[in-house]
Scaffold this motif. Sequence first.
Motif, short mmCIF file in Angstrom:
data_model
loop_
_atom_site.label_atom_id
_atom_site.label_comp_id
_atom_site.label_asym_id
_atom_site.label_seq_id
_atom_site.Cartn_x
_atom_site.Cartn_y
_atom_site.Cartn_z
N TYR A 50 0.81 -1.22 0.00
CA TYR A 50 0.00 0.00 0.00
C TYR A 50 0.85 1.28 0.00
N ASP A 51 2.09 1.16 -0.44
CA ASP A 51 3.00 2.29 -0.38
C ASP A 51 3.07 3.12 -1.66
N LEU A 52 2.39 2.71 -2.71
CA LEU A 52 2.39 3.50 -3.94
C LEU A 52 1.61 4.80 -3.76
N ASP A 53 2.09 5.85 -4.43
CA ASP A 53 1.39 7.14 -4.40
C ASP A 53 0.67 7.44 -5.72
N ALA A 54 1.11 6.84 -6.82
CA ALA A 54 0.48 7.08 -8.12
C ALA A 54 0.95 6.00 -9.10
N ILE A 55 0.16 5.80 -10.15
CA ILE A 55 0.46 4.80 -11.18
C ILE A 55 0.27 5.43 -12.55
N PHE A 56 1.21 5.14 -13.45
CA PHE A 56 1.15 5.58 -14.84
C PHE A 56 1.06 4.34 -15.72
N LEU A 57 0.02 4.24 -16.54
CA LEU A 57 -0.15 3.13 -17.47
C LEU A 57 0.08 3.64 -18.88
N SER A 58 1.15 3.19 -19.50
CA SER A 58 1.51 3.71 -20.82
C SER A 58 0.47 3.35 -21.87
N ALA A 86 -8.48 6.27 -2.67
CA ALA A 86 -8.13 6.22 -4.09
C ALA A 86 -6.78 6.91 -4.34
N ILE A 87 -5.94 6.28 -5.15
CA ILE A 87 -4.70 6.91 -5.58
C ILE A 87 -4.81 7.24 -7.06
N PRO A 88 -4.05 8.25 -7.52
CA PRO A 88 -4.13 8.63 -8.94
C PRO A 88 -3.61 7.53 -9.86
N VAL A 115 -11.07 2.99 -5.47
CA VAL A 115 -9.70 2.86 -4.97
C VAL A 115 -8.66 3.43 -5.94
N PHE A 116 -9.11 3.75 -7.16
CA PHE A 116 -8.24 4.39 -8.16
C PHE A 116 -8.90 5.66 -8.65
N HIS A 117 -8.17 6.77 -8.62
CA HIS A 117 -8.68 8.03 -9.15
C HIS A 117 -8.13 8.18 -10.57
N PHE A 118 -8.94 7.87 -11.55
CA PHE A 118 -8.48 7.79 -12.93
C PHE A 118 -8.34 9.16 -13.57
N HIS A 119 -7.22 9.36 -14.27
CA HIS A 119 -6.95 10.57 -15.04
C HIS A 119 -6.62 10.14 -16.47
N THR A 120 -7.24 10.80 -17.45
CA THR A 120 -7.02 10.44 -18.85
C THR A 120 -5.78 11.13 -19.39
N LEU A 121 -4.87 10.32 -19.91
CA LEU A 121 -3.63 10.86 -20.49
C LEU A 121 -3.89 11.53 -21.83
N LYS A 122 -3.22 12.62 -22.04
CA LYS A 122 -3.10 13.28 -23.33
C LYS A 122 -1.66 13.77 -23.45
N ALA A 123 -1.24 14.09 -24.64
CA ALA A 123 0.08 14.69 -24.78
C ALA A 123 0.10 16.02 -24.05
N GLY A 124 1.13 16.23 -23.22
CA GLY A 124 1.20 17.48 -22.49
C GLY A 124 2.10 17.37 -21.28
N THR A 125 1.99 18.33 -20.38
CA THR A 125 2.82 18.38 -19.18
C THR A 125 1.94 18.58 -17.96
N PHE A 126 2.40 18.06 -16.84
CA PHE A 126 1.70 18.27 -15.57
C PHE A 126 2.66 17.94 -14.43
N GLU A 127 2.26 18.31 -13.23
CA GLU A 127 3.06 18.03 -12.04
C GLU A 127 2.42 16.86 -11.30
N LEU A 128 3.26 15.95 -10.82
CA LEU A 128 2.78 14.79 -10.07
C LEU A 128 3.73 14.56 -8.91
N GLY A 129 3.27 14.85 -7.70
CA GLY A 129 4.17 14.77 -6.56
C GLY A 129 5.37 15.67 -6.81
#
Length: 250
Positions: A50-58, A86-88, A115-129
């Motif tokens: 349970y130590d993950l803070d976020a997940i990126f799925l390519s 929920a984690i991002p 339990v998962f806060h889903f965010h839709t990927l697009k080309a671009g930039t953002f801050e994560l932690g």
Amino acid sequence: MKLTVVGCSGSFPSAESACSSYLVEADGFRLLLDMGNGALGELQRHIGLYDLDAIFLSHLHADHCIDMCGYFVARYYRHEGGRCEAIPVYGPEGTEQRLTTAYADTPSTSSMSEVFHFHTLKAGTFELGPFSVRTERVAHPVEAYGVRLEHEGKTLAYSGDTGVCEPLHQLADGVDLFLCEASFTHGKEDVPDLHLNGREAGAHAQRANVGRLVLTHIPPWTDGERNLADARAVFSGPSEIAVPGAVYHL
């Protein structure tokens, strides 16, 4: 930044490795890049469940995301302490529906999002932690993204799955470490917009002037040493093959 290779096999797990999954840590923040077949078990060798803070799925091919179904069970049905917050989770459009369909028997159609806060990927930039994140869509039969992470002047790029494409060069430009797929064998497979071979990965690294090239997503039927030799034929910097448990400090 600290990068740990959790799994690096392509297409399906090998006897030595789970499929694609890479843990990136900085300032106590833990980001997982992909969670393919077998990755959830291997991840627990490195951090708590349970130590993950976020997940990126390519992208949403099984060898990059299917262990999210097992992770859903761990977070949703946690016996001690109740359901996890929920984690991002950052993924292509339709990620929640894909995982819900793969699991096939969630309590409701919205259970994944509890339990998962889903965010839709697009080309671009953002801050994560603590990370500055840049994503670009790369060349693959399904919607797929490569990613570039920056923290305190250090940079890491991860190709995800891709064929030769300009966005990959943009992500890798000048990075300290380039984690790049090399699924195909030079002179053997030649399928546009699907995967790279070792020579193509090396050529991308050379053009982008990266500090270190780490080849990954090499399927069990591909000769990794040949791919590494092909990459070294065109890339003049340090290079190696990803292995489970390898750690890189940037």
